[in-house]
Design a protein around this motif. Structure first.
Motif, PDB file in Angstrom:
ATOM      1  N   ALA A 194       0.834  -1.203   0.000  1.00 42.64           N
ATOM      2  CA  ALA A 194       0.000   0.000   0.000  1.00 42.64           C
ATOM      3  C   ALA A 194       0.871   1.255   0.000  1.00 42.64           C
ATOM      4  O   ALA A 194       0.611   2.210  -0.751  1.00 42.64           O
ATOM      5  CB  ALA A 194      -0.931  -0.007   1.206  1.00 42.64           C
ATOM      6  N   ALA A 195       1.912   1.267   0.843  1.00 46.32           N
ATOM      7  CA  ALA A 195       2.825   2.417   0.891  1.00 46.32           C
ATOM      8  C   ALA A 195       3.532   2.594  -0.448  1.00 46.32           C
ATOM      9  O   ALA A 195       3.717   3.732  -0.923  1.00 46.32           O
ATOM     10  CB  ALA A 195       3.835   2.225   2.016  1.00 46.32           C
ATOM     11  N   ALA A 196       3.932   1.494  -1.071  1.00 44.21           N
ATOM     12  CA  ALA A 196       4.612   1.566  -2.367  1.00 44.21           C
ATOM     13  C   ALA A 196       3.691   2.143  -3.437  1.00 44.21           C
ATOM     14  O   ALA A 196       4.119   2.954  -4.270  1.00 44.21           O
ATOM     15  CB  ALA A 196       5.099   0.174  -2.775  1.00 44.21           C
ATOM     16  N   ILE A 197       2.419   1.747  -3.420  1.00 46.44           N
ATOM     17  CA  ILE A 197       1.456   2.263  -4.405  1.00 46.44           C
ATOM     18  C   ILE A 197       1.237   3.757  -4.204  1.00 46.44           C
ATOM     19  O   ILE A 197       1.203   4.534  -5.166  1.00 46.44           O
ATOM     20  CB  ILE A 197       0.129   1.494  -4.301  1.00 46.44           C
ATOM     21  N   ILE A 198       1.093   4.177  -2.951  1.00 42.22           N
ATOM     22  CA  ILE A 198       0.899   5.605  -2.663  1.00 42.22           C
ATOM     23  C   ILE A 198       2.121   6.407  -3.084  1.00 42.22           C
ATOM     24  O   ILE A 198       1.997   7.482  -3.705  1.00 42.22           O
ATOM     25  CB  ILE A 198       0.595   5.813  -1.171  1.00 42.22           C
ATOM     26  N   LEU A 199       3.319   5.915  -2.784  1.00 35.49           N
ATOM     27  CA  LEU A 199       4.546   6.606  -3.180  1.00 35.49           C
ATOM     28  C   LEU A 199       4.678   6.648  -4.696  1.00 35.49           C
ATOM     29  O   LEU A 199       5.087   7.669  -5.262  1.00 35.49           O
ATOM     30  CB  LEU A 199       5.759   5.919  -2.554  1.00 35.49           C
ATOM     31  N   ALA A 200       4.325   5.557  -5.368  1.00 34.26           N
ATOM     32  CA  ALA A 200       4.361   5.543  -6.832  1.00 34.26           C
ATOM     33  C   ALA A 200       3.408   6.595  -7.393  1.00 34.26           C
ATOM     34  O   ALA A 200       3.732   7.296  -8.363  1.00 34.26           O
ATOM     35  CB  ALA A 200       3.994   4.160  -7.352  1.00 34.26           C
ATOM     36  N   GLY A 201       2.222   6.717  -6.775  1.00 38.75           N
ATOM     37  CA  GLY A 201       1.271   7.732  -7.217  1.00 38.75           C
ATOM     38  C   GLY A 201       1.819   9.137  -7.036  1.00 38.75           C
ATOM     39  O   GLY A 201       1.661  10.000  -7.907  1.00 38.75           O
ATOM     40  N   TYR A 202       2.503   9.380  -5.896  1.00 39.36           N
ATOM     41  CA  TYR A 202       3.089  10.705  -5.666  1.00 39.36           C
ATOM     42  C   TYR A 202       4.177  11.014  -6.696  1.00 39.36           C
ATOM     43  O   TYR A 202       4.252  12.135  -7.219  1.00 39.36           O
ATOM     44  CB  TYR A 202       3.674  10.769  -4.258  1.00 39.36           C
ATOM     45  N   LEU A 203       5.000  10.015  -7.009  1.00 44.49           N
ATOM     46  CA  LEU A 203       6.052  10.232  -8.002  1.00 44.49           C
ATOM     47  C   LEU A 203       5.465  10.504  -9.383  1.00 44.49           C
ATOM     48  O   LEU A 203       5.997  11.318 -10.146  1.00 44.49           O
ATOM     49  CB  LEU A 203       6.984   9.021  -8.048  1.00 44.49           C
TER      50      LEU A 203
END
Length: 436
Positions: free
Chosen positions: A105-114
């Motif tokens: 979940a954290a990886a998906i959110i960070l990917a979205g921010y990038l």
């Protein structure tokens, strides 16, 4: 200052209204998907075979022993991937699964921010909550978390790969992609076409070197290392007619003739090649559009034309979907969003009243969506090419975009040629002459 942002107040602009409405919807959807849907166990459990393989690895037991005649999730990671994910088994299965859900979940959110930063937007933009809500409402993210798969981490690696390519940090870009290849093998490996097209050769050193090094490093620690090559790898090259949204899987399920299956795959493959050629020839200099659109075309073609395509792999199309904020995006039309609904929607089309029709719609919607996305990209770029050719502005140093897509740029002047056709004239900077 942060708490001040949470103070309830009345919106004064349309942007504020949308932000006030979308942020709570997005955050609550994330919490629901992570702590309710994902923590609840599902019939499909991708985590169990991964945890069992990690535990077997740490205890020096055989790993590649799956019975591929069953429809249960199988362990298919190569030895190098086994080495990377083996720390999962250090703690008990339940806590490990919860940690894995949070990590993805954290990886998906960070990917979205990038992705947000890649397209020039910040957290204050209405695009931020819109994207977060869309991501976590999708079937791809929901089932990745519910089934507890590693796809979220792979998405982050993919987006980091795109960022580093644009920043010309080629070796590090290769590291990001190499980690995905180590775990999931050929799924994202075709993205190497992008640095190949851009001449970023150093990317290949680490993108291919890391999987090779990790597999060699894992060799001494896996007791049935050879079983991966003799037992698991042949299964990976086969197509199956269950839980498979690729053309070959769905056509096999419905008993479509082999010659017709190949005809459809070949025709769609030709469209993909033409689309990639148009992107390469006319859009290479438009970096974000070229890389994100090309990545989407490549991944969608791998999913729909390859031996295995599963719905939650659609999350690797997020960079392409974000191009919709660009004027020249191929997604600014309604057929594109019919396609996106097909492979992104979490809705189920199974019907108690019309069982046969509902089952067909449910089984084919993802396949249809991927194929239609490729057809839309082909038609949009093909139409731009034919229009540019007809208007006499077909040059490799110009994009195929009409002038209205780039209002800040002066359109090339035209003068009549001796044969009566218009010829582009590019104005030169004052004080600079051309070499003869």
């Amino acid at each position: 200052m942060f708490l001040r942002q949470l103070e309830p107040r009345t919106a004064r602009t349309t942007t504020e209204v949308l932000n006030f409405a979308l942020w709570p919807l997005a955050v609550l959807t994330v919490l629901n998907r992570v702590f309710i849907k994902a923590v609840n166990y599902s019939v499909t459990n991708d985590f169990k075979p991964v945890y069992d393989a990690s535990l077997a690895f740490l205890n020096h037991r055989a790993i590649y022993t799956d019975n591929f005649n069953s429809t249960d999730p199988h362990y298919l990671y190569p030895p190098g991937g086994t080495l990377l994910i083996s720390p999962l088994a250090i703690i008990d299965p339940e806590k490990s699964r919860w940690c894995f859900i949070l990590l993805n979940a954290a990886a998906i959110i960070l990917a979205g921010y990038l992705l947000l930063r890649l397209f020039g937007y910040g957290l204050n933009s209405v695009i931020a909550p819109t994207m977060l809500l869309a991501m976590f409402m999708s079937e791809a993210v929901t089932n990745t978390l519910v089934f507890t798969n590693v796809n979220g981490c792979l998405l982050l690696c993919m987006v980091v790969f795109i960022h580093l390519l644009i920043q010309r940090r080629e070796l590090w870009a290769g590291v990001a992609l190499g980690l995905t290849i180590t775990i999931k093998g050929p799924l994202l490996a075709p993205l190497l076409l992008i640095p190949l097209a851009r001449g970023q050769w150093k990317t290949f050193i680490t993108a291919l070197g890391i999987p090779i090094a990790m597999n060699l490093l894992a060799w001494p620690f896996i007791v049935d290392y050879k079983s991966f090559w003799s037992h698991t790898l042949p299964y990976l090259s086969e197509s199956r007619d269950y839980f498979n949204s690729a053309i070959v899987g769905n056509f096999g399920y419905y008993g479509v003739a082999v010659w017709l299956t190949w005809t459809v795959r070949i025709l769609l493959g030709v469209m993909v090649l033409i689309t990639l050629w148009l992107l390469y020839r006319y859009y290479r200099e438009d970096e974000v559009f070229f890389i994100c659109t090309t990545s989407g075309v490549v991944i969608a073609s791998v999913l729909v034309l390859g031996p295995l395509g599963q719905g939650y792999y659609s999350m690797f199309l997020f960079p392409m979907l974000m191009t919709v904020v660009q004027r020249n995006s191929v997604l600014r039309n309604w057929p594109a969003w019919v396609a996106i609904f097909g492979f992104m929607s979490y809705d189920k089309w199974l019907s108690d009243r019309w069982q046969s029709i509902g089952r067909t719609l449910e089984y084919l919607r993802v396949t249809f969506g991927w194929a239609l996305l490729l057809i839309v990209a082909f038609c949009i770029l093909g139409d731009r090419y034919l229009t540019a050719k007809r208007e006499g502005r077909l040059r490799p140093d110009l994009t195929l975009d009409p002038a209205w897509m780039h209002p800040g740029q002066a359109a090339p002047e035209q003068r009549p040629a001796h044969n009566g056709h218009a010829v582009d004239v590019v104005a030169e900077p004052v004080g600079q002459g051309s070499a003869h």
